[in-house]
Design a protein around this motif. Structure first.
Motif, PDB file in Angstrom:
ATOM      1  N   GLY A 165     -11.114  12.325 -15.899  1.00  0.00           N
ATOM      2  CA  GLY A 165     -12.163  11.744 -16.002  1.00  0.00           C
ATOM      3  C   GLY A 165     -12.757   9.867 -16.820  1.00  0.00           C
ATOM      4  O   GLY A 165     -13.691   9.562 -16.763  1.00  0.00           O
ATOM      5  N   SER A 166     -12.078  10.671 -18.366  1.00  0.00           N
ATOM      6  CA  SER A 166     -12.300  10.240 -19.314  1.00  0.00           C
ATOM      7  C   SER A 166     -11.776   8.742 -19.062  1.00  0.00           C
ATOM      8  O   SER A 166     -12.365   8.331 -19.517  1.00  0.00           O
ATOM      9  CB  SER A 166     -12.284  11.420 -20.720  1.00  0.00           C
ATOM     10  N   THR A 167     -10.758   9.049 -18.369  1.00  0.00           N
ATOM     11  CA  THR A 167      -9.500   8.184 -18.023  1.00  0.00           C
ATOM     12  C   THR A 167     -10.019   7.503 -16.920  1.00  0.00           C
ATOM     13  O   THR A 167      -9.697   5.569 -17.586  1.00  0.00           O
ATOM     14  CB  THR A 167      -8.158   8.354 -17.880  1.00  0.00           C
ATOM     15  N   PHE A 168     -10.130   7.627 -16.846  1.00  0.00           N
ATOM     16  CA  PHE A 168     -10.658   6.848 -15.264  1.00  0.00           C
ATOM     17  C   PHE A 168     -12.219   7.268 -14.927  1.00  0.00           C
ATOM     18  O   PHE A 168     -12.961   6.708 -13.749  1.00  0.00           O
ATOM     19  CB  PHE A 168     -10.275   7.456 -14.065  1.00  0.00           C
TER      20      PHE A 168
ATOM     21  N   HIS B 125     -14.499   4.678 -15.565  1.00  0.00           N
ATOM     22  CA  HIS B 125     -15.426   3.688 -14.764  1.00  0.00           C
ATOM     23  C   HIS B 125     -15.395   3.333 -12.861  1.00  0.00           C
ATOM     24  O   HIS B 125     -15.827   3.121 -12.446  1.00  0.00           O
ATOM     25  CB  HIS B 125     -14.597   2.168 -14.793  1.00  0.00           C
ATOM     26  N   LEU B 126     -14.057   4.352 -12.490  1.00  0.00           N
ATOM     27  CA  LEU B 126     -13.333   4.629 -11.246  1.00  0.00           C
ATOM     28  C   LEU B 126     -14.538   5.643 -10.638  1.00  0.00           C
ATOM     29  O   LEU B 126     -14.377   5.894  -9.329  1.00  0.00           O
ATOM     30  CB  LEU B 126     -12.745   4.108 -10.788  1.00  0.00           C
ATOM     31  N   MET B 127     -14.799   6.220 -11.604  1.00  0.00           N
ATOM     32  CA  MET B 127     -15.212   8.354 -11.000  1.00  0.00           C
ATOM     33  C   MET B 127     -16.479   8.035 -11.900  1.00  0.00           C
ATOM     34  O   MET B 127     -16.635   9.370 -12.302  1.00  0.00           O
ATOM     35  CB  MET B 127     -14.048   9.196 -11.753  1.00  0.00           C
ATOM     36  N   GLN B 128     -17.262   7.535 -11.332  1.00  0.00           N
ATOM     37  CA  GLN B 128     -18.644   7.757 -11.926  1.00  0.00           C
ATOM     38  C   GLN B 128     -19.665   8.722 -11.263  1.00  0.00           C
ATOM     39  O   GLN B 128     -20.595   9.447 -11.687  1.00  0.00           O
ATOM     40  CB  GLN B 128     -19.759   6.267 -11.948  1.00  0.00           C
TER      41      GLN B 128
ATOM     42  N   PRO C  39     -28.999   7.504 -15.273  1.00  0.00           N
ATOM     43  CA  PRO C  39     -28.189   6.342 -14.433  1.00  0.00           C
ATOM     44  C   PRO C  39     -27.958   6.168 -13.209  1.00  0.00           C
ATOM     45  O   PRO C  39     -28.407   7.403 -12.250  1.00  0.00           O
ATOM     46  CB  PRO C  39     -27.043   6.811 -15.133  1.00  0.00           C
ATOM     47  N   ASP C  40     -27.415   5.329 -12.799  1.00  0.00           N
ATOM     48  CA  ASP C  40     -27.977   5.628 -10.393  1.00  0.00           C
ATOM     49  C   ASP C  40     -27.247   6.399 -10.263  1.00  0.00           C
ATOM     50  O   ASP C  40     -27.530   6.620  -9.216  1.00  0.00           O
ATOM     51  CB  ASP C  40     -27.523   4.047 -10.555  1.00  0.00           C
ATOM     52  N   ASN C  41     -25.444   6.591 -11.477  1.00  0.00           N
ATOM     53  CA  ASN C  41     -25.107   7.468 -10.205  1.00  0.00           C
ATOM     54  C   ASN C  41     -24.543   8.965 -10.768  1.00  0.00           C
ATOM     55  O   ASN C  41     -24.227   9.835 -10.104  1.00  0.00           O
ATOM     56  CB  ASN C  41     -23.517   7.281 -10.640  1.00  0.00           C
ATOM     57  N   ILE C  42     -26.540   9.146 -11.206  1.00  0.00           N
ATOM     58  CA  ILE C  42     -26.610  10.761 -11.930  1.00  0.00           C
ATOM     59  C   ILE C  42     -26.834  11.676 -10.427  1.00  0.00           C
ATOM     60  O   ILE C  42     -25.664  12.984 -10.336  1.00  0.00           O
ATOM     61  CB  ILE C  42     -27.745  10.672 -12.287  1.00  0.00           C
ATOM     62  N   TRP C  43     -27.384  11.639  -8.960  1.00  0.00           N
ATOM     63  CA  TRP C  43     -27.335  12.281  -8.750  1.00  0.00           C
ATOM     64  C   TRP C  43     -26.584  12.410  -7.884  1.00  0.00           C
ATOM     65  O   TRP C  43     -25.615  13.237  -7.489  1.00  0.00           O
ATOM     66  CB  TRP C  43     -28.908  11.515  -7.506  1.00  0.00           C
ATOM     67  N   PHE C  44     -25.439  11.486  -7.563  1.00  0.00           N
ATOM     68  CA  PHE C  44     -24.150  11.613  -6.826  1.00  0.00           C
ATOM     69  C   PHE C  44     -23.255  12.880  -7.369  1.00  0.00           C
ATOM     70  O   PHE C  44     -22.743  13.228  -7.175  1.00  0.00           O
ATOM     71  CB  PHE C  44     -23.707  10.133  -7.010  1.00  0.00           C
TER      72      PHE C  44
ATOM     73  N   GLN D  79     -18.909  13.414 -15.802  1.00  0.00           N
ATOM     74  CA  GLN D  79     -19.497  12.649 -16.167  1.00  0.00           C
ATOM     75  C   GLN D  79     -21.351  12.793 -16.408  1.00  0.00           C
ATOM     76  O   GLN D  79     -21.553  11.738 -17.190  1.00  0.00           O
ATOM     77  CB  GLN D  79     -19.959  10.910 -15.260  1.00  0.00           C
ATOM     78  N   LEU D  80     -21.575  14.083 -15.718  1.00  0.00           N
ATOM     79  CA  LEU D  80     -22.282  14.512 -16.809  1.00  0.00           C
ATOM     80  C   LEU D  80     -23.142  14.432 -18.057  1.00  0.00           C
ATOM     81  O   LEU D  80     -24.155  14.330 -18.238  1.00  0.00           O
ATOM     82  CB  LEU D  80     -23.134  16.334 -15.748  1.00  0.00           C
ATOM     83  N   LEU D  81     -21.896  15.275 -19.113  1.00  0.00           N
ATOM     84  CA  LEU D  81     -22.101  15.175 -19.843  1.00  0.00           C
ATOM     85  C   LEU D  81     -22.884  13.609 -20.597  1.00  0.00           C
ATOM     86  O   LEU D  81     -23.702  14.168 -21.363  1.00  0.00           O
ATOM     87  CB  LEU D  81     -21.033  15.381 -21.161  1.00  0.00           C
ATOM     88  N   GLN D  82     -21.784  13.144 -20.065  1.00  0.00           N
ATOM     89  CA  GLN D  82     -21.664  11.259 -20.304  1.00  0.00           C
ATOM     90  C   GLN D  82     -23.216  10.762 -20.568  1.00  0.00           C
ATOM     91  O   GLN D  82     -24.699   9.852 -21.346  1.00  0.00           O
ATOM     92  CB  GLN D  82     -21.451   9.918 -20.316  1.00  0.00           C
ATOM     93  N   TYR D  83     -23.860  11.490 -18.699  1.00  0.00           N
ATOM     94  CA  TYR D  83     -24.556  10.915 -18.402  1.00  0.00           C
ATOM     95  C   TYR D  83     -26.291  11.484 -19.450  1.00  0.00           C
ATOM     96  O   TYR D  83     -27.348  11.417 -19.074  1.00  0.00           O
ATOM     97  CB  TYR D  83     -24.978  11.425 -17.230  1.00  0.00           C
ATOM     98  N   ALA D  84     -26.006  12.770 -19.559  1.00  0.00           N
ATOM     99  CA  ALA D  84     -26.667  13.463 -20.472  1.00  0.00           C
ATOM    100  C   ALA D  84     -27.241  13.050 -21.760  1.00  0.00           C
ATOM    101  O   ALA D  84     -28.502  12.492 -22.110  1.00  0.00           O
ATOM    102  CB  ALA D  84     -26.920  14.860 -20.643  1.00  0.00           C
TER     103      ALA D  84
END
Length: 259
Positions: free
Chosen positions: A199-202, A204-207, A227-232, A212-217
């Motif tokens: 997840g961290s390596t990719f 930009h491709l795996m939003q 963020p736009d992709n948070i619900w996805f 990514q929930l930690l990053q979104y938090a």
């Protein structure tokens, strides 16, 4: 339904006998207060150890309250996940190894009720512990730095809690696959580490990735926007939780019938 609540009550009593209701929340609270305290008192800590040459002056910029709270989230991403694996790896595997699972399943208890009660009780314990741990971090961050709006705190807790729920589900799944608790804990940690690396390596491709929930938090805390992709990402995480639980029931049932 009454049978399921009976199983839940059994799990809670077992957790009480193993003191999980004490040592896990206390561990999470200690993790939560560690970063605010060490960050605030870092100059005094450096002076007390005498690690600086005479006359040397190091100016450490004061971090914002959001940055300090985000550091606390990072502690749960490492030590917190290790505690989850150690505390939950024997939930199913331990009872299979001791024969308790066979005794329970001889009665009219479905495999779904058995595993779902264990999953639900583990999630409740970890979520309660995570909430009080992050609440302690929020409080000490507010006292020593500035108070983060409580709404932002709840948003960050909710987002990160969804990711942690997936971690608990992975551990329960591995515990239902392996009869040795140690193997279940090691494999579950390996799976979480691999998922995080991918997840961290990719990123930009795996939003949409649950990692990514930690990053979104953190973005919710820093930017005060969702963020736009948070619900996805949330939807994918819940879908993985359901799939893992279904696979755990199927694998556990086949293993028990084979035995």
């Amino acid at each position: 339904m009454s049978q399921w609540f009976t199983l839940i009550n059994k799990e809670f009593m077992e957790m009480a006998r193993n003191y999980k209701w004490i040592w896990i929340p206390v561990s999470f609270i200690l993790l939560g207060v560690m970063d605010p305290l060490t960050t605030y008192y870092m100059p005094q800590i450096l002076d007390s150890v005498g690690g600086l040459p005479e006359g040397a002056v190091i100016e450490i910029p004061t971090p914002s309250a959001n940055e300090v709270f985000i550091m606390s989230l990072g502690e749960y991403q490492t030590i917190g996940i290790l505690i989850i694996a150690l505390s939950s790896m024997g939930v199913v595997a331990g009872e299979r190894k001791s024969g308790v699972a066979q005794m329970i399943l001889v009665k009219p208890v479905s495999y779904i009720s058995y595993l779902s009660s264990k999953w639900a009780s583990a999630v409740i314990l970890i979520m309660v512990s995570l909430f009080f741990g992050l609440l302690a971090s929020w409080y000490y961050t507010g006292v020593l730095f500035n108070f983060i709006p409580f709404g932002d705190f709840m948003s960050a807790f909710s987002l990160y809690g969804i990711w942690i729920t997936l971690v608990v589900t992975i551990v329960i799944f591995c515990s239902s696959v392996f009869i040795q608790p140690g193997a279940a804990g090691a494999v579950s940690l390996a799976i979480v580490i691999i998922i995080n690396l991918i997840g961290s390596t990719f990123s930009h491709l795996m939003q949409w990735s649950p990692t990514q929930l930690l990053q979104y938090a953190t973005e919710v805390l820093v930017l005060d926007t969702w963020p736009d992709n948070i619900w996805f990402a949330i939807g994918i995480t819940f879908l993985l939780i359901i799939i893992l639980l279904a696979c755990a029931v199927a694998v556990f049932k086949n293993k028990e019938l084979a035995d």
